[in-house]
Design a protein around this motif. Structure first.
Motif, PDB file in Angstrom:
ATOM      1  N   LYS A  91       0.928  -1.138  -0.082  1.00  0.00           N
ATOM      2  CA  LYS A  91      -0.065   0.082  -0.114  1.00  0.00           C
ATOM      3  C   LYS A  91       0.987   1.318  -0.005  1.00  0.00           C
ATOM      4  O   LYS A  91       1.767   1.302   0.809  1.00  0.00           O
ATOM      5  N   LEU A  92       0.743   2.126  -0.905  1.00  0.00           N
ATOM      6  CA  LEU A  92       1.286   3.270  -1.095  1.00  0.00           C
ATOM      7  C   LEU A  92       0.483   4.628  -0.796  1.00  0.00           C
ATOM      8  O   LEU A  92      -0.570   4.555  -1.250  1.00  0.00           O
ATOM      9  N   ILE A  93       1.112   5.660  -0.306  1.00  0.00           N
ATOM     10  CA  ILE A  93       0.439   6.918  -0.037  1.00  0.00           C
ATOM     11  C   ILE A  93       1.157   7.605  -1.135  1.00  0.00           C
ATOM     12  O   ILE A  93       2.353   7.744  -1.236  1.00  0.00           O
ATOM     13  N   VAL A  94       0.392   8.331  -2.151  1.00  0.00           N
ATOM     14  CA  VAL A  94       1.293   9.158  -3.318  1.00  0.00           C
ATOM     15  C   VAL A  94       0.592  10.501  -2.917  1.00  0.00           C
ATOM     16  O   VAL A  94      -0.652  10.727  -3.145  1.00  0.00           O
ATOM     17  N   THR A  95       1.368  11.486  -2.676  1.00  0.00           N
ATOM     18  CA  THR A  95       1.006  12.639  -2.224  1.00  0.00           C
ATOM     19  C   THR A  95       1.000  13.552  -3.903  1.00  0.00           C
ATOM     20  O   THR A  95       1.973  13.330  -4.685  1.00  0.00           O
ATOM     21  N   GLY A  96       0.108  14.539  -3.856  1.00  0.00           N
ATOM     22  CA  GLY A  96       0.150  15.106  -5.364  1.00  0.00           C
ATOM     23  C   GLY A  96      -0.294  14.114  -6.446  1.00  0.00           C
ATOM     24  O   GLY A  96       0.044  14.386  -7.450  1.00  0.00           O
ATOM     25  N   GLY A  97      -1.140  13.320  -6.067  1.00  0.00           N
ATOM     26  CA  GLY A  97      -1.561  12.187  -7.144  1.00  0.00           C
ATOM     27  C   GLY A  97      -2.559  12.708  -8.082  1.00  0.00           C
ATOM     28  O   GLY A  97      -2.903  12.129  -8.943  1.00  0.00           O
ATOM     29  N   ALA A  98      -2.983  13.954  -7.687  1.00  0.00           N
ATOM     30  CA  ALA A  98      -3.949  14.599  -8.862  1.00  0.00           C
ATOM     31  C   ALA A  98      -3.017  15.551  -9.901  1.00  0.00           C
ATOM     32  O   ALA A  98      -3.651  16.354 -10.694  1.00  0.00           O
ATOM     33  N   GLY A  99      -1.821  15.508  -9.606  1.00  0.00           N
ATOM     34  CA  GLY A  99      -1.070  16.407 -10.459  1.00  0.00           C
ATOM     35  C   GLY A  99      -0.459  15.962 -11.866  1.00  0.00           C
ATOM     36  O   GLY A  99      -0.988  14.698 -11.979  1.00  0.00           O
ATOM     37  N   PHE A 100       0.295  16.570 -12.363  1.00  0.00           N
ATOM     38  CA  PHE A 100       0.880  15.847 -13.708  1.00  0.00           C
ATOM     39  C   PHE A 100       1.482  14.797 -13.468  1.00  0.00           C
ATOM     40  O   PHE A 100       1.120  13.594 -14.015  1.00  0.00           O
ATOM     41  N   ILE A 101       2.732  14.603 -12.753  1.00  0.00           N
ATOM     42  CA  ILE A 101       3.390  13.430 -12.506  1.00  0.00           C
ATOM     43  C   ILE A 101       2.703  12.533 -11.651  1.00  0.00           C
ATOM     44  O   ILE A 101       2.704  11.206 -11.879  1.00  0.00           O
ATOM     45  N   GLY A 102       2.388  12.856 -10.616  1.00  0.00           N
ATOM     46  CA  GLY A 102       1.776  12.144  -9.572  1.00  0.00           C
ATOM     47  C   GLY A 102       0.520  11.241 -10.078  1.00  0.00           C
ATOM     48  O   GLY A 102       0.528  10.076  -9.495  1.00  0.00           O
ATOM     49  N   SER A 103      -0.177  11.727 -11.180  1.00  0.00           N
ATOM     50  CA  SER A 103      -1.278  11.091 -11.586  1.00  0.00           C
ATOM     51  C   SER A 103      -0.946   9.854 -12.322  1.00  0.00           C
ATOM     52  O   SER A 103      -1.401   8.869 -12.324  1.00  0.00           O
ATOM     53  N   ALA A 104       0.207  10.268 -12.977  1.00  0.00           N
ATOM     54  CA  ALA A 104       0.830   9.162 -13.789  1.00  0.00           C
ATOM     55  C   ALA A 104       1.182   8.082 -12.942  1.00  0.00           C
ATOM     56  O   ALA A 104       1.158   6.773 -13.177  1.00  0.00           O
ATOM     57  N   VAL A 105       1.878   8.462 -11.710  1.00  0.00           N
ATOM     58  CA  VAL A 105       2.316   7.325 -10.655  1.00  0.00           C
ATOM     59  C   VAL A 105       1.234   6.531 -10.306  1.00  0.00           C
ATOM     60  O   VAL A 105       1.241   5.370 -10.040  1.00  0.00           O
TER      61      VAL A 105
END
Ligand code: NAD
Length: 149
Positions: free
Chosen positions: A2-16
């Motif tokens: 399980k990962l927390i991705v911060t900024g996951g609605a941004g350009f690179i974060g959303s790709a992650v």
């Protein structure tokens, strides 16, 4: 995992986020939804049972701690940032707040959470800060940066 991705609605974060969900990982997207965010970027995975969204500001220590507590992650990938560098000329404080204070708040939340993990999970836990190539300094005429630069 399980990962927390911060900024996951941004350009690179959303790709992650899209990639990690596509690989079958559980992903918690923690994002304050600032001017640079778009939930459209993660619409393709929003209905996946492995995906969760947390609307939170990384500078809000209580909110960040609650997200760690609720989701019990194995790793955090930190991409939330003021990334449009030219905006720092007119409004540098927002950059210091999110990029410096917010990162420190996340690190402290992760440290407290990590300290209480059982030994195996503690060793495996990772905090991955995605930043920018400028932090490495100048490259010169040739060569390539590495994690040891
Ligand atoms: N885009 C590029 O070409 C590029 C190049 C090199 C490095 N980077 C770095 O990669 C990282 C991500 O860049 P990006 O282009 O995806 O950025 P972006 O501006 O597209 O997205 C940033 C995300 O962070 C969120 N955010 C901002 N402040 C927040 C806060 N206080 N709390 C929670 N969420 C917050 C925004 O809502 C947004 O979704 C940044 O550190 C950036 O400097 C980007």
């Amino acid at each position: 995992m399980k990962l927390i991705v911060t900024g996951g609605a941004g350009f690179i974060g959303s790709a992650v986020v899209r990639r990690a969900v596509g690989e079958g990982r559980q992903v918690v997207n923690l994002d304050a939804l600032t001017y640079s965010a778009s939930l459209e970027n993660v619409a393709s995975v929003a209905g996946d049972p492995g995906y969760a969204f947390e609307h939170a500001d990384i500078c809000d220590a209580a909110a960040v701690a609650a997200v760690f507590e609720r989701h019990q992650p194995d790793a955090i990938m930190h991409l939330a940032a003021e990334s449009h560098n030219d905006r720092a000329i007119d409004g540098p404080i927002d950059f210091v707040r999110t990029n410096v204070l917010g990162t420190a708040v996340l690190l402290e939340a992760a440290r407290l959470y990590w300290s209480a993990l059982p030994p195996g999970r503690r060793e495996a836990f990772r905090f991955h800060h995605v930043s920018t190539d400028e932090v490495f300094g100048a490259l010169g005429e040739s060569g390539a940066f590495s994690e040891a630069t």
